[in-house]
Design a protein around this motif. Structure first.
Motif, PDB file in Angstrom:
ATOM      1  N   PHE A   5       0.845  -1.280  -0.326  1.00 17.27           N
ATOM      2  CA  PHE A   5       0.077  -0.094   0.190  1.00 17.27           C
ATOM      3  C   PHE A   5       0.860   1.257   0.133  1.00 17.27           C
ATOM      4  O   PHE A   5       0.413   2.280  -0.858  1.00 17.27           O
ATOM      5  N   TYR A   6       1.906   1.376   0.712  1.00 18.13           N
ATOM      6  CA  TYR A   6       2.754   2.439   0.875  1.00 18.13           C
ATOM      7  C   TYR A   6       3.688   2.630  -0.503  1.00 18.13           C
ATOM      8  O   TYR A   6       3.709   3.593  -0.930  1.00 18.13           O
ATOM      9  N   ILE A   7       4.142   1.421  -0.879  1.00 15.52           N
ATOM     10  CA  ILE A   7       4.736   1.458  -2.161  1.00 15.52           C
ATOM     11  C   ILE A   7       4.247   1.848  -3.230  1.00 15.52           C
ATOM     12  O   ILE A   7       4.481   2.795  -4.101  1.00 15.52           O
ATOM     13  N   TRP A   8       2.672   1.436  -3.638  1.00 15.10           N
ATOM     14  CA  TRP A   8       1.821   1.589  -4.688  1.00 15.10           C
ATOM     15  C   TRP A   8       1.173   3.026  -4.308  1.00 15.10           C
ATOM     16  O   TRP A   8       0.421   3.289  -5.305  1.00 15.10           O
ATOM     17  N   THR A   9       1.664   3.771  -3.295  1.00 21.02           N
ATOM     18  CA  THR A   9       1.114   5.191  -3.337  1.00 21.02           C
ATOM     19  C   THR A   9       2.267   6.062  -3.430  1.00 21.02           C
ATOM     20  O   THR A   9       2.416   6.820  -4.254  1.00 21.02           O
ATOM     21  N   TYR A  10       2.935   6.189  -2.205  1.00 19.32           N
ATOM     22  CA  TYR A  10       3.990   7.068  -2.097  1.00 19.32           C
ATOM     23  C   TYR A  10       5.093   6.792  -3.286  1.00 19.32           C
ATOM     24  O   TYR A  10       5.483   7.772  -3.826  1.00 19.32           O
ATOM     25  N   THR A  11       5.676   5.517  -3.163  1.00 16.71           N
ATOM     26  CA  THR A  11       6.795   5.231  -4.094  1.00 16.71           C
ATOM     27  C   THR A  11       6.390   5.621  -5.709  1.00 16.71           C
ATOM     28  O   THR A  11       7.003   6.099  -6.365  1.00 16.71           O
ATOM     29  N   PHE A  12       5.045   5.115  -5.783  1.00 15.32           N
ATOM     30  CA  PHE A  12       4.488   5.315  -7.113  1.00 15.32           C
ATOM     31  C   PHE A  12       4.321   6.583  -7.387  1.00 15.32           C
ATOM     32  O   PHE A  12       4.863   6.894  -8.798  1.00 15.32           O
ATOM     33  N   HIS A  13       3.854   7.406  -6.579  1.00 12.19           N
ATOM     34  CA  HIS A  13       3.944   8.857  -6.971  1.00 12.19           C
ATOM     35  C   HIS A  13       5.327   9.344  -7.123  1.00 12.19           C
ATOM     36  O   HIS A  13       5.468  10.323  -8.193  1.00 12.19           O
ATOM     37  N   LEU A  14       6.407   8.962  -6.472  1.00 12.88           N
ATOM     38  CA  LEU A  14       7.793   9.480  -6.618  1.00 12.88           C
ATOM     39  C   LEU A  14       8.297   9.158  -8.097  1.00 12.88           C
ATOM     40  O   LEU A  14       8.796  10.091  -8.909  1.00 12.88           O
ATOM     41  N   ILE A  15       7.984   7.878  -8.603  1.00 11.05           N
ATOM     42  CA  ILE A  15       8.624   7.640  -9.900  1.00 11.05           C
ATOM     43  C   ILE A  15       7.894   8.300 -10.977  1.00 11.05           C
ATOM     44  O   ILE A  15       8.293   8.686 -11.834  1.00 11.05           O
ATOM     45  N   ARG A  16       6.478   8.118 -10.683  1.00 12.16           N
ATOM     46  CA  ARG A  16       5.587   9.028 -11.683  1.00 12.16           C
ATOM     47  C   ARG A  16       6.018  10.422 -11.701  1.00 12.16           C
ATOM     48  O   ARG A  16       6.264  10.818 -13.084  1.00 12.16           O
ATOM     49  N   SER A  17       6.298  11.011 -10.685  1.00  6.94           N
ATOM     50  CA  SER A  17       6.512  12.372 -10.999  1.00  6.94           C
ATOM     51  C   SER A  17       8.113  12.459 -11.669  1.00  6.94           C
ATOM     52  O   SER A  17       8.652  13.462 -12.495  1.00  6.94           O
ATOM     53  N   ALA A  18       8.825  11.435 -11.270  1.00  8.26           N
ATOM     54  CA  ALA A  18      10.307  11.348 -12.026  1.00  8.26           C
ATOM     55  C   ALA A  18      10.177  11.358 -13.403  1.00  8.26           C
ATOM     56  O   ALA A  18      10.777  12.005 -14.248  1.00  8.26           O
ATOM     57  N   GLY A  19       9.305  10.543 -13.792  1.00  2.71           N
ATOM     58  CA  GLY A  19       8.801  10.394 -15.363  1.00  2.71           C
ATOM     59  C   GLY A  19       8.222  11.633 -15.960  1.00  2.71           C
ATOM     60  O   GLY A  19       8.884  11.980 -17.028  1.00  2.71           O
ATOM     61  N   VAL A  20       7.458  12.605 -15.232  1.00  3.10           N
ATOM     62  CA  VAL A  20       7.050  13.696 -15.747  1.00  3.10           C
ATOM     63  C   VAL A  20       8.473  14.578 -15.765  1.00  3.10           C
ATOM     64  O   VAL A  20       8.433  15.619 -16.705  1.00  3.10           O
ATOM     65  N   ILE A  21       9.033  14.759 -14.865  1.00  3.42           N
ATOM     66  CA  ILE A  21      10.522  15.544 -14.849  1.00  3.42           C
ATOM     67  C   ILE A  21      11.313  15.265 -15.994  1.00  3.42           C
ATOM     68  O   ILE A  21      11.833  16.174 -16.646  1.00  3.42           O
ATOM     69  N   TYR A  22      11.429  13.871 -16.342  1.00  5.35           N
ATOM     70  CA  TYR A  22      12.438  13.431 -17.325  1.00  5.35           C
ATOM     71  C   TYR A  22      11.749  13.962 -18.745  1.00  5.35           C
ATOM     72  O   TYR A  22      12.680  14.309 -19.623  1.00  5.35           O
ATOM     73  N   ARG A  23      10.469  13.685 -18.826  1.00  6.00           N
ATOM     74  CA  ARG A  23       9.779  14.094 -20.212  1.00  6.00           C
ATOM     75  C   ARG A  23       9.999  15.578 -20.405  1.00  6.00           C
ATOM     76  O   ARG A  23      10.190  16.087 -21.669  1.00  6.00           O
ATOM     77  N   ALA A  24       9.620  16.387 -19.421  1.00  9.48           N
ATOM     78  CA  ALA A  24       9.897  17.866 -19.525  1.00  9.48           C
ATOM     79  C   ALA A  24      11.274  18.177 -19.838  1.00  9.48           C
ATOM     80  O   ALA A  24      11.454  19.230 -20.706  1.00  9.48           O
ATOM     81  N   SER A  25      12.367  17.504 -19.175  1.00  3.75           N
ATOM     82  CA  SER A  25      13.485  17.931 -19.843  1.00  3.75           C
ATOM     83  C   SER A  25      13.966  17.398 -21.142  1.00  3.75           C
ATOM     84  O   SER A  25      14.616  18.140 -21.811  1.00  3.75           O
ATOM     85  N   LEU A  26      13.236  16.545 -21.558  1.00  5.98           N
ATOM     86  CA  LEU A  26      13.539  16.176 -23.160  1.00  5.98           C
ATOM     87  C   LEU A  26      12.897  17.217 -23.942  1.00  5.98           C
ATOM     88  O   LEU A  26      13.237  17.588 -24.996  1.00  5.98           O
ATOM     89  N   GLU A  27      11.727  17.629 -23.460  1.00  6.25           N
ATOM     90  CA  GLU A  27      10.797  18.550 -24.219  1.00  6.25           C
ATOM     91  C   GLU A  27      11.510  19.850 -24.413  1.00  6.25           C
ATOM     92  O   GLU A  27      11.597  20.613 -25.289  1.00  6.25           O
ATOM     93  N   ALA A  28      12.201  20.374 -23.232  1.00  8.81           N
ATOM     94  CA  ALA A  28      12.809  21.623 -23.221  1.00  8.81           C
ATOM     95  C   ALA A  28      14.138  21.634 -24.058  1.00  8.81           C
ATOM     96  O   ALA A  28      14.633  22.706 -24.666  1.00  8.81           O
TER      97      ALA A  28
END
Length: 396
Positions: free
Chosen positions: A158-181
């Motif tokens: 439950f912790y992993i698929w909420t908190y950790t999932f949010h962390l990695i999902r946010s990392a994906g957003v940051i990574y794609r934003a850097s590629l677009e930039a």
């Protein structure tokens, strides 16, 4: 139990992970080509949608009832503290060493989320069955220990698929934003922001109502985006499976319908259990497949790897001893030394395998994740042995 015997017991699950990882790495080579990137991607989606939810659900539904959920209330708190302290130390590491932006959330995830499932499923029964085990009768110890471990795994999921999932999902957003930039062709969103800012600057005196409307729309869009993201995380298949597992485990008549030899719908639980058994092997093979690419492309400083190992195997176990002994002194945990041992060892586990699933799912930091896993799991063979010895000495 002697140190060498304990070393063998604690090393077995680590060696299993490393052996299967090496097999996955070999299968991903150009020589075999059995686990190319596309195959790992689709295999990972199956793990996320089918295998992991099945493992979480069946572990909870089979081993945890309502009375145990109440009496073991401190375990979810303890696991939450492992995440809190791990993330705090990870944040310090990130602030000091300053890795690339999309790697920072991965560091937080690896420092905070421990392998609360398959490692303990091997270690606890093995310790119980050894001669001289400090936890009493081997059969009773194994039965109770597996209940503790199953509960630990389900709560951890439950912790992993909420908190950790949010962390990695946010990392994906940051990574794609850097590629677009970096790509001048992908400026649509930036142009929209620029137009809005221009209107805010140039029309401050001429269109206050229009400016207010824009601000309201932007705020509403941000709020809806956050709510949508939270909803997606709470409705992920593993989290839904954990909630259903708690319900079926706590409600006796629901549990009796599908769990047990005389259950009328026992074939359902057998089928779910069969699916769950595929979780760990598949995750580990995928991890090994990513490792080949990671060893060639991952850009991680040795200092960062050492810092993560220090957090996982030096700082967190010391914190864990303090937390459990304080809770015991205050009468917050059962007197059972095995329960307290499980609480302590939760602070000294290697990273959760599901982090690799998430990096594959969001296509971010897969190579770096595999390299960090390699070194942390190699270090775990020695660290788990040493800390297990210390924990048992303290408790007995």
């Amino acid at each position: 139990m002697g140190f060498l015997t304990l070393f063998e017991v604690a090393s077995m699950p680590i060696l299993q992970v490393l052996i299967i990882s090496m097999l996955g790495a070999f299968m991903a080579t150009d020589y075999l080509k059995l686990l190319p990137p596309d195959a790992r991607k689709y295999m990972n989606k199956i793990v996320y949608v089918a295998f992991t939810p099945s493992l979480v659900f069946i572990s909870l539904a089979k081993s945890v009832n309502f009375q145990e959920i109440i009496s073991w209330w401190f375990m979810p708190v303890n696991i939450g503290l492992t995440f809190l302290f791990g993330a705090s130390f990870g944040w310090i590491v990130v602030k000091i060493l300053r890795p690339e932006p999309h790697i920072r959330n991965l560091i937080l995830a690896i420092c905070s989320a421990g392998n609360l499932g398959n490692i303990l499923l091997i270690i606890i029964p093995a310790i119980c069955k050894e001669n001289g085990s400090p936890f009493g009768d081997a059969n009773v110890c194994s039965t109770i220990g597996l209940s503790y471990v199953s509960y630990s795994m389900a709560v951890g999921a439950f912790y992993i698929w909420t908190y950790t999932f949010h962390l990695i999902r946010s990392a994906g957003v940051i990574y794609r934003a850097s590629l677009e930039a970096e790509d001048p062709k992908k400026q649509a969103n930036q142009d929209l922001e620029a137009n809005e800012k221009s209107l805010l600057l140039n029309g401050a005196e001429h269109a206050p109502s229009q400016l207010q409307t824009i601000e309201v729309k932007r705020s509403a869009r941000q709020v809806m985006g956050i709510l949508h993201q939270v909803g997606d995380e709470l409705m992920s298949p593993p989290v839904v499976a954990a909630i259903l597992g708690f319900i079926f485990g706590a409600v006796t008549w629901l549990r009796d319908v599908i769990i047990g030899e005389s259950a009328p719908l026992g074939v359902i639980s057998d089928s779910i259990s069969l699916l769950g058994d595929g979780t760990i092997p598949c995750i580990t093979l995928i991890l090994g497949g990513n490792l080949m690419l990671g060893l060639r492309k991952a850009k991680l400083s040795p200092l960062l790897i050492v810092a993560v190992i220090v957090v996982k195997y030096v700082l967190l176990p010391i914190i864990g001893i303090g937390v459990v002994l304080t809770a015991a002194h205050l009468g917050l945990v059962p007197r059972d030394p095995l329960f307290r041992f499980v609480l302590m060892i939760q602070f000294s586990l290697p990273p959760a395998m599901n982090i690799g699933t998430m990096t594959q799912l969001f296509d971010v930091a897969q190579e770096e994740c595999s390299v960090l896993f390699l070194w942390t799991y190699l270090a775990a063979a020695i660290a788990l042995t040493g800390w297990s010895t210390v924990f048992m000495w303290i408790l007995t």
